[in-house]
Write a protein that holds these residues in place. Sequence first.
Motif, PDB file in Angstrom:
ATOM      1  N   TRP A 165      52.287  32.523  31.826  1.00 20.03           N
ATOM      2  CA  TRP A 165      51.130  31.865  31.206  1.00 20.03           C
ATOM      3  C   TRP A 165      50.897  30.538  31.898  1.00 20.03           C
ATOM      4  CZ3 TRP A 165      51.341  28.196  26.679  1.00 20.03           C
ATOM      5  CH2 TRP A 165      52.629  27.741  26.420  1.00 20.03           C
ATOM      6  N   VAL A 166      49.633  30.217  32.034  1.00 22.88           N
ATOM      7  CA  VAL A 166      49.219  29.051  32.808  1.00 22.88           C
ATOM      8  C   VAL A 166      48.681  28.008  31.837  1.00 22.88           C
ATOM      9  CG1 VAL A 166      47.762  28.251  34.699  1.00 22.88           C
ATOM     10  CG2 VAL A 166      48.577  30.612  34.681  1.00 22.88           C
ATOM     11  N   THR A 167      49.157  26.777  31.968  1.00 24.01           N
ATOM     12  CA  THR A 167      48.756  25.730  31.035  1.00 24.01           C
ATOM     13  C   THR A 167      48.143  24.538  31.775  1.00 24.01           C
ATOM     14  OG1 THR A 167      50.589  24.150  30.965  1.00 24.01           O
ATOM     15  CG2 THR A 167      50.953  26.285  29.880  1.00 24.01           C
ATOM     16  N   GLY A 168      47.507  23.662  31.000  1.00 27.66           N
ATOM     17  CA  GLY A 168      46.929  22.443  31.547  1.00 27.66           C
ATOM     18  C   GLY A 168      47.788  21.220  31.284  1.00 27.66           C
ATOM     19  N   LEU A 169      49.087  21.426  31.076  1.00 24.57           N
ATOM     20  CA  LEU A 169      50.001  20.289  30.860  1.00 24.57           C
ATOM     21  C   LEU A 169      49.937  19.301  32.015  1.00 24.57           C
ATOM     22  CD1 LEU A 169      53.524  21.569  29.742  1.00 24.57           C
ATOM     23  CD2 LEU A 169      52.048  19.985  28.526  1.00 24.57           C
ATOM     24  N   ARG A 170      50.011  18.003  31.677  1.00 18.82           N
ATOM     25  CA  ARG A 170      50.075  16.958  32.707  1.00 18.82           C
ATOM     26  C   ARG A 170      51.172  15.968  32.357  1.00 18.82           C
ATOM     27  NH1 ARG A 170      45.662  14.850  31.247  1.00 18.82           N
ATOM     28  NH2 ARG A 170      46.278  13.016  32.391  1.00 18.82           N
ATOM     29  N   CYS A 171      51.916  15.513  33.356  1.00 22.33           N
ATOM     30  CA  CYS A 171      53.070  14.661  33.077  1.00 22.33           C
ATOM     31  C   CYS A 171      52.675  13.230  32.722  1.00 22.33           C
ATOM     32  CB  CYS A 171      54.057  14.680  34.245  1.00 22.33           C
ATOM     33  SG  CYS A 171      53.470  13.838  35.718  1.00 22.33           S
ATOM     34  N   THR A 172      51.395  12.875  32.905  1.00 20.43           N
ATOM     35  CA  THR A 172      50.982  11.495  32.600  1.00 20.43           C
ATOM     36  C   THR A 172      50.264  11.391  31.256  1.00 20.43           C
ATOM     37  OG1 THR A 172      48.896  11.834  33.794  1.00 20.43           O
ATOM     38  CG2 THR A 172      50.706  10.870  35.036  1.00 20.43           C
ATOM     39  N   GLU A 173      50.278  12.460  30.468  1.00 23.19           N
ATOM     40  CA  GLU A 173      49.508  12.460  29.208  1.00 23.19           C
ATOM     41  C   GLU A 173      50.127  11.607  28.115  1.00 23.19           C
ATOM     42  OE1 GLU A 173      47.605  16.337  27.714  1.00 23.19           O
ATOM     43  OE2 GLU A 173      49.185  16.931  29.084  1.00 23.19           O
ATOM     44  N   GLY A 174      51.441  11.513  28.098  1.00 20.72           N
ATOM     45  CA  GLY A 174      52.088  10.780  27.012  1.00 20.72           C
ATOM     46  C   GLY A 174      53.588  10.951  27.067  1.00 20.72           C
ATOM     47  N   ARG A 175      54.280  10.315  26.129  1.00 24.75           N
ATOM     48  CA  ARG A 175      55.742  10.224  26.181  1.00 24.75           C
ATOM     49  C   ARG A 175      56.437  11.589  26.110  1.00 24.75           C
ATOM     50  NH1 ARG A 175      57.397  11.210  21.064  1.00 24.75           N
ATOM     51  NH2 ARG A 175      55.812  10.951  19.445  1.00 24.75           N
ATOM     52  N   THR A 176      55.785  12.593  25.503  1.00 21.85           N
ATOM     53  CA  THR A 176      56.451  13.893  25.348  1.00 21.85           C
ATOM     54  C   THR A 176      56.240  14.806  26.545  1.00 21.85           C
ATOM     55  OG1 THR A 176      54.511  14.755  24.213  1.00 21.85           O
ATOM     56  CG2 THR A 176      56.262  13.830  22.827  1.00 21.85           C
ATOM     57  N   ARG A 177      55.482  14.352  27.529  1.00 20.70           N
ATOM     58  CA  ARG A 177      55.107  15.272  28.607  1.00 20.70           C
ATOM     59  C   ARG A 177      55.623  14.843  29.982  1.00 20.70           C
ATOM     60  NH1 ARG A 177      49.741  18.462  26.641  1.00 20.70           N
ATOM     61  NH2 ARG A 177      50.822  19.189  24.779  1.00 20.70           N
ATOM     62  N   THR A 178      56.621  13.967  29.987  1.00 17.83           N
ATOM     63  CA  THR A 178      57.068  13.395  31.256  1.00 17.83           C
ATOM     64  C   THR A 178      58.051  14.289  32.014  1.00 17.83           C
ATOM     65  OG1 THR A 178      58.817  12.223  30.099  1.00 17.83           O
ATOM     66  CG2 THR A 178      56.770  11.012  30.466  1.00 17.83           C
ATOM     67  N   ASP A 179      58.680  15.241  31.329  1.00 12.01           N
ATOM     68  CA  ASP A 179      59.810  15.949  31.943  1.00 12.01           C
ATOM     69  C   ASP A 179      59.561  17.420  32.252  1.00 12.01           C
ATOM     70  OD1 ASP A 179      61.276  13.658  31.938  1.00 12.01           O
ATOM     71  OD2 ASP A 179      62.231  14.066  30.007  1.00 12.01           O
ATOM     72  N   TYR A 180      58.318  17.841  32.237  1.00 13.76           N
ATOM     73  CA  TYR A 180      58.048  19.249  32.531  1.00 13.76           C
ATOM     74  C   TYR A 180      58.081  19.500  34.042  1.00 13.76           C
ATOM     75  CZ  TYR A 180      56.761  19.921  27.672  1.00 13.76           C
ATOM     76  OH  TYR A 180      56.795  19.990  26.309  1.00 13.76           O
ATOM     77  N   LEU A 181      58.179  20.778  34.406  1.00 17.72           N
ATOM     78  CA  LEU A 181      58.191  21.176  35.813  1.00 17.72           C
ATOM     79  C   LEU A 181      56.973  22.045  36.104  1.00 17.72           C
ATOM     80  CD1 LEU A 181      61.972  22.114  36.097  1.00 17.72           C
ATOM     81  CD2 LEU A 181      60.857  19.929  36.642  1.00 17.72           C
ATOM     82  N   GLU A 182      56.651  22.187  37.379  1.00 19.07           N
ATOM     83  CA  GLU A 182      55.469  22.985  37.713  1.00 19.07           C
ATOM     84  C   GLU A 182      55.651  24.453  37.329  1.00 19.07           C
ATOM     85  OE1 GLU A 182      53.152  20.979  41.371  1.00 19.07           O
ATOM     86  OE2 GLU A 182      55.127  21.746  41.900  1.00 19.07           O
ATOM     87  N   ARG A 183      56.872  24.900  37.393  1.00 23.27           N
ATOM     88  CA  ARG A 183      57.149  26.290  37.033  1.00 23.27           C
ATOM     89  C   ARG A 183      58.421  26.298  36.197  1.00 23.27           C
ATOM     90  NH1 ARG A 183      56.867  31.788  40.412  1.00 23.27           N
ATOM     91  NH2 ARG A 183      58.541  32.889  39.390  1.00 23.27           N
ATOM     92  N   GLU A 184      58.355  26.884  35.006  1.00 26.84           N
ATOM     93  CA  GLU A 184      59.495  26.874  34.094  1.00 26.84           C
ATOM     94  C   GLU A 184      59.735  28.270  33.538  1.00 26.84           C
ATOM     95  OE1 GLU A 184      58.132  24.146  31.100  1.00 26.84           O
ATOM     96  OE2 GLU A 184      58.677  22.411  32.301  1.00 26.84           O
ATOM     97  N   GLU A 185      60.959  28.492  33.076  1.00 26.13           N
ATOM     98  CA  GLU A 185      61.253  29.750  32.387  1.00 26.13           C
ATOM     99  C   GLU A 185      62.004  29.399  31.103  1.00 26.13           C
ATOM    100  OE1 GLU A 185      63.126  32.767  34.754  1.00 26.13           O
ATOM    101  OE2 GLU A 185      63.003  34.260  33.148  1.00 26.13           O
ATOM    102  N   ARG A 186      61.283  28.797  30.170  1.00 22.10           N
ATOM    103  CA  ARG A 186      61.893  28.363  28.913  1.00 22.10           C
ATOM    104  C   ARG A 186      62.345  29.565  28.087  1.00 22.10           C
ATOM    105  NH1 ARG A 186      61.486  23.244  26.602  1.00 22.10           N
ATOM    106  NH2 ARG A 186      60.144  22.645  28.316  1.00 22.10           N
ATOM    107  N   ASP A 187      61.520  30.604  28.090  1.00 21.90           N
ATOM    108  CA  ASP A 187      61.893  31.877  27.462  1.00 21.90           C
ATOM    109  C   ASP A 187      62.220  32.848  28.585  1.00 21.90           C
ATOM    110  OD1 ASP A 187      60.842  31.830  24.392  1.00 21.90           O
ATOM    111  OD2 ASP A 187      59.514  30.671  25.707  1.00 21.90           O
ATOM    112  N   GLU A 188      63.335  33.561  28.437  1.00 19.22           N
ATOM    113  CA  GLU A 188      63.752  34.480  29.488  1.00 19.22           C
ATOM    114  C   GLU A 188      62.660  35.536  29.725  1.00 19.22           C
ATOM    115  OE1 GLU A 188      67.584  36.138  28.817  1.00 19.22           O
ATOM    116  OE2 GLU A 188      67.460  37.400  30.611  1.00 19.22           O
ATOM    117  N   GLY A 189      62.269  35.682  30.978  1.00 21.11           N
ATOM    118  CA  GLY A 189      61.270  36.695  31.315  1.00 21.11           C
ATOM    119  C   GLY A 189      59.840  36.246  31.122  1.00 21.11           C
TER     120      GLY A 189
END
Length: 239
Positions: A136-160
């Motif tokens: 799934w593709v999202t519009g997350l941005r790392c400069t939006e606020g304090r909760t969004r600083t640590d995301y990666l361009e590609r993640e697998e938070r849920d397996e698969g």
Amino acid sequence: MVQVATTPDEVHELVSGLNFKEKVDRSLDLIADARREFGDGLVVANSLGKDSVAIWDLAKRVDPKIRGFIVTTRFKPPATRQFMNEVVARYPETLIFKNDVEIPDELYKTDPDECCDLLKVQPVRWAIEQMGVSCWVTGLRCTEGRTRTDYLEREERDEGLIKLNPILPWEEREVWQYLALYQVPVNPLYAEGYRSLGCEPCTHLTAGGSERDGRWLDTSKCGGECGIHTRPLKSGATA
Ligand code: SF4
């Protein structure tokens, strides 16, 4: 293939290290790479905010056949509902998911986490299951606020289940730059001064600060997250 940023530090280097055009090209390449890898399992999540309509426009430039989903709730402002209807009329390959379960009055005040979990996170789980989403593709941005600083361009938070965040290093100005240059229609509530949009009771006008400061103002969740980007999303997940 784009070499994805694998640490938050690498992502933050991209924020100031790339110019607008380089960021746009990188985002298009990230989506194109993922489209080749996941085919029709790649689906865009569209919250109807400025970042989502930018990512949706980018995705459609990569492949007009890319599908999307919108999660809506009974508390979305009328202007957002109207905008959603316009988006779906133009892009019928966008499916809407909504949870109409009965909930206590003003749950958004007494337990906003539970309210978001029921009305926002659960429909995302349905979308992922019913649309056969593997990326799934999202519009997350790392400069939006304090909760969004640590995301990666590609993640697998849920397996698969891959989450792709192709505009992660974009700044607020660059999103508006893109939307203006490519004449992408936006939710009319932005003309009222909002910088981040959500459900009506939990979205407030603010001045200064960071973009998400008006979300869940005066609650423990202030400036925080609904849970879509933090809670497990695979079917049957309860944690
Ligand atoms: S944003 Fe507010 S109204 Fe909407 S689901 Fe979350 S708590 Fe409920």
